[in-house]
Design an enzyme around this catalytic site. Structure first.
Site, PDB file in Angstrom:
ATOM      1  CE  LYS A 179      -3.889  -2.278   0.398  1.00 56.38           C
ATOM      2  NZ  LYS A 179      -5.025  -2.154  -0.534  1.00 56.38           N
ATOM      3  CG  ASP A 230      -3.933  -0.738  -3.679  1.00 54.22           C
ATOM      4  OD1 ASP A 230      -4.463   0.307  -4.111  1.00 54.22           O
ATOM      5  OD2 ASP A 230      -4.576  -1.672  -3.166  1.00 54.22           O
ATOM      6  CD  GLU A 253      -4.865  -2.826  -6.441  1.00 55.62           C
ATOM      7  OE1 GLU A 253      -3.896  -3.597  -6.600  1.00 55.62           O
ATOM      8  OE2 GLU A 253      -5.804  -3.067  -5.663  1.00 55.62           O
ATOM      9  CD  GLU A 262      -9.924  -2.118  -3.883  1.00 48.92           C
ATOM     10  OE1 GLU A 262      -8.767  -2.457  -4.165  1.00 48.92           O
ATOM     11  OE2 GLU A 262     -10.297  -1.953  -2.719  1.00 48.92           O
ATOM     12  CG  ASP A 284     -14.869  -6.554  -5.505  1.00 42.64           C
ATOM     13  OD1 ASP A 284     -13.969  -6.255  -4.696  1.00 42.64           O
ATOM     14  OD2 ASP A 284     -16.000  -6.949  -5.139  1.00 42.64           O
ATOM     15  CG  HIS A 338     -10.327  -6.157  -4.542  1.00 37.94           C
ATOM     16  ND1 HIS A 338     -11.531  -6.093  -3.880  1.00 37.94           N
ATOM     17  CD2 HIS A 338      -9.392  -5.703  -3.678  1.00 37.94           C
ATOM     18  CE1 HIS A 338     -11.336  -5.593  -2.670  1.00 37.94           C
ATOM     19  NE2 HIS A 338     -10.051  -5.351  -2.520  1.00 37.94           N
TER      20      HIS A 338
END
Lengths: 433, 433
Positions: A218, A246, A272, A299, A322, A349
């Protein structure tokens, strides 16, 4: 003839914010939750589905599911492709409820939960895991699942049929391969923003030792921190392992490009959610600027119409399906067909509550019957909350095992349902908050 | 110091489906409804806001508003631009609730209802109608209302400030003009799909006699019917009156283009919602193909990010602001600034429940302080349900009168609130259904 005689809806919340599992630049303290639906029948198994949320508002999501009961309760159990298509169409087509979306947000995730529960029910009734139940349908049946409204400028029914027919040879071999070897996974467990550098390095090395060849970090709160964490992760895993990053929608277009230039020396595999999930043109601008780094999103992409445009515009290099954001299996079949048409790999996701359990079925169906390939594909893997499911996702040696139990794997264990019921289950009632 | 001490939420539904008022190609039988919110204070007036829905699911919308109470109740009343911006940011920024959108659908309309109620409250507290309360703020205050996240690739804070400063000269004259002459309206009342040809012709002629120079017809169910209705309408009103048509998202891109070619001989002024409101690229394709017919959309555009792209792509010629679809006054100020930047006229969506009441304030603010012009602009007018509001919209001679009462005009009369409460008000309880 069996009928759906009732719909029960549950507000289930897991107190994940206590551990900072799941923390990212936009979601500092999620309590992973499910608005969980049970379709009760008068004969044979029941069906289970869920919408995933991250805490507050899960009761709104549950209300959204309740609002669909009049379209479901009293129906014969939908057993065939045509009956499952008709149920999906009835849910999407309710003209008054449609105003609440259309086909987005709470109202659409509610449809997804119920459609997925209906698929779970149908697969249980024939005693098959969903992926193989779907993958054994004919191309005509599969095309009949899809609502082509708003898609025909990018994908017609005839084109979809051609794609599916082209993937018919080899279905049995690919299904056998899945049963023997599973489907590639990548791990997000190392990279949550709330983790210390030491924990990140330890978990990244552990992921590689466990057989993963791709991990995800992240990013998005601080560029200095992200450069340091990316460097530490790269040193920990070496050059042979892919590292995706992400941003969870943290940036505008300009900052996304600048940030990725700072991270580029450490060879990020994809970026992402660089910006708003609604911003097709923004994603294209980022993609054009950061190549060869790939752009991934999905997602929070509301529906097939937005995915269509992301593909038409060349705005994404990786499509992140997703299982519980859009209108359920039927719309995800449409999205898989769109991705196949445009030749963009689908890397779903997962994580959250039950998303790993659900989405593996869709990737495996795609491999067997739609794209026919697993090249450059991997399903996200986050190793938490699986113990609450009766048919939990299992990853070994960096690969998802093929499910063998009947259904779509969304069923939550009775004990977990009781313990984590919000606000009256013991986990919440007894003052832990 | 006054505080917001409570939030009451009401499910109010009007049985409009009994008359086919409001019928169109996607919404055959709407019961116009409001999820209505009252912000109660301990000193001075209360604040009123609403989300508009068309019946079933209004209880879900009400639940979405309820979920925001923890962010509002207990706050000091927001009286200044900065305090109103802070409240909007708190509502949009709740990280757990954000998952339910983000910034779209039920969760976002809920934010819009509460933000609009807070603006109503603030305007009541200073005793001003919202449009003039807003239009007297400084350019800096107005820019401070806006969340520029995801907008900066199209509109920066500095550009917005320049636009507002350029519109400062003449503010007083334009406000005086509004008070004297009002703001142009157009009428949709003639053109509902459920009406007979005779009723359509009669109402179209009546609209012109009443002073309107533009009317709108619903289309999209049958091309033969639409060609006939368009011809009848054109014969009824003559060449000097604009006739817009509205497909309410009925078509894919290809059919939209073909249908408009069939209607083109009768000179439609714009085609509204030709396809999915999420389809920026689709709207552009339609716009490119049907010029000089204009493309209009907005009532279902989820947020400023989608409007930004519609403008960047040149996909719309008319921007149809909606007072209750997006995140309230703050986001609508952003959208007005975007439209001004791209030079696209704003012709708001209205009708429904309370939308005429609310949106006139935004167009009048735009005229005084943002775009500075009313050229090619008009606010939709549908003449029903106004009697339920304490400060109803009034149109005379085809023009909206400028509101003079304090607030944002969303307050529903107590008698109406009691009578149309769902499901327990006498209108619903006493077996009329």
């Amino acid at each position: 003839m069996a009928h759906i005689v009732g719909m029960d809806v549950f507000d289930v919340r897991f107190p994940t914010s206590r551990q900072l599992d799941g923390s990212d630049a936009m979601n500092p303290d999620p309590d992973y939750s499910a608005a969980y639906v049970v379709l009760r029948t008068d004969d044979g198994p029941d069906g289970y589905g869920l919408a995933f949320t991250i805490g507050r508002g899960n009761e709104v999501q549950a209300a959204g599911i309740h609002a669909l009961a009049h379209l479901v309760v009293g129906r014969p159990t939908p057993d065939t492709a045509a009956e499952l298509a008709a149920l999906s169409a009835a849910l999407v087509g309710d003209s008054q409820l449609r105003w609440l979306g259309p086909e987005k947000g709470v109202a659409h995730m509610a449809i997804g939960a119920v459609v997925n529960a209906a698929w779970d029910l149908a697969a249980r009734r024939v005693g098959r895991p969903l992926w193989s139940f779907l993958a054994e349908m004919s191309p005509e049946e599969i095309v009949g699942l899809v609502d082509f409204r708003y898609l025909t400028d990018a994908l017609t029914e005839a084109e979809a049929l051609d794609l599916l027919r082209a993937a018919e040879p080899g279905r049995a071999e690919r299904a056998a391969h899945l049963r023997a070897a599973g489907y590639r996974a990548y791990s997000t467990s190392a990279g949550w923003l709330g983790y210390s550098d030491e924990k990140l390095v330890r978990l990244a090395k552990q992921a590689v030792a466990d057989g993963f060849d791709m991990i995800k970090l992240k990013v998005g709160a601080s560029v200095e921190d992200d450069v340091r964490r990316m460097r530490l992760a790269r040193e920990a895993v070496g050059d042979g392992v892919r590292i995706a990053v992400d941003a969870n929608q943290r940036w505008d277009v300009g900052p996304a490009i600048e940030w990725m230039r700072a991270l580029a020396p450490y060879d990020p595999y994809w970026i992402e959610e660089p910006t708003s999930p609604d911003d097709v043109l923004g994603h294209r601008a980022v993609a054009d600027a950061v190549r060869p780094i790939r752009v991934a999103t999905g997602e929070h992409v509301a529906n097939r119409v937005v995915f269509k445009q992301l593909l038409q515009a060349g705005a994404i290099d990786v499509l992140q399906l997703d299982a519980a954001r859009v209108g359920g299996v039927n719309e995800n079949v449409a999205i898989l067909l769109l991705a196949a048409k445009f030749g963009v790999p689908v890397c779903p996701h997962a994580g959250g509550v039950g998303l790993c359990e659900l989405v593996r079925h869709l990737s495996m169906f795609d491999y067997v019957a739609v794209s026919g390939t697993d090249e450059n594909r991997a399903i996200e893997w986050v190793d938490h909350l699986h113990e609450h499911f009766t048919d939990p996702a299992v990853v070994r040696g960096g690969r998802y095992l093929a499910p063998t139990e009947p259904g779509f794997s969304a069923r939550i264990r009775d004990e977990s349902l009781a313990r984590y019921a919000f606000p009256d289950g013991p986990e919440w009632r007894d003052g832990l908050l």
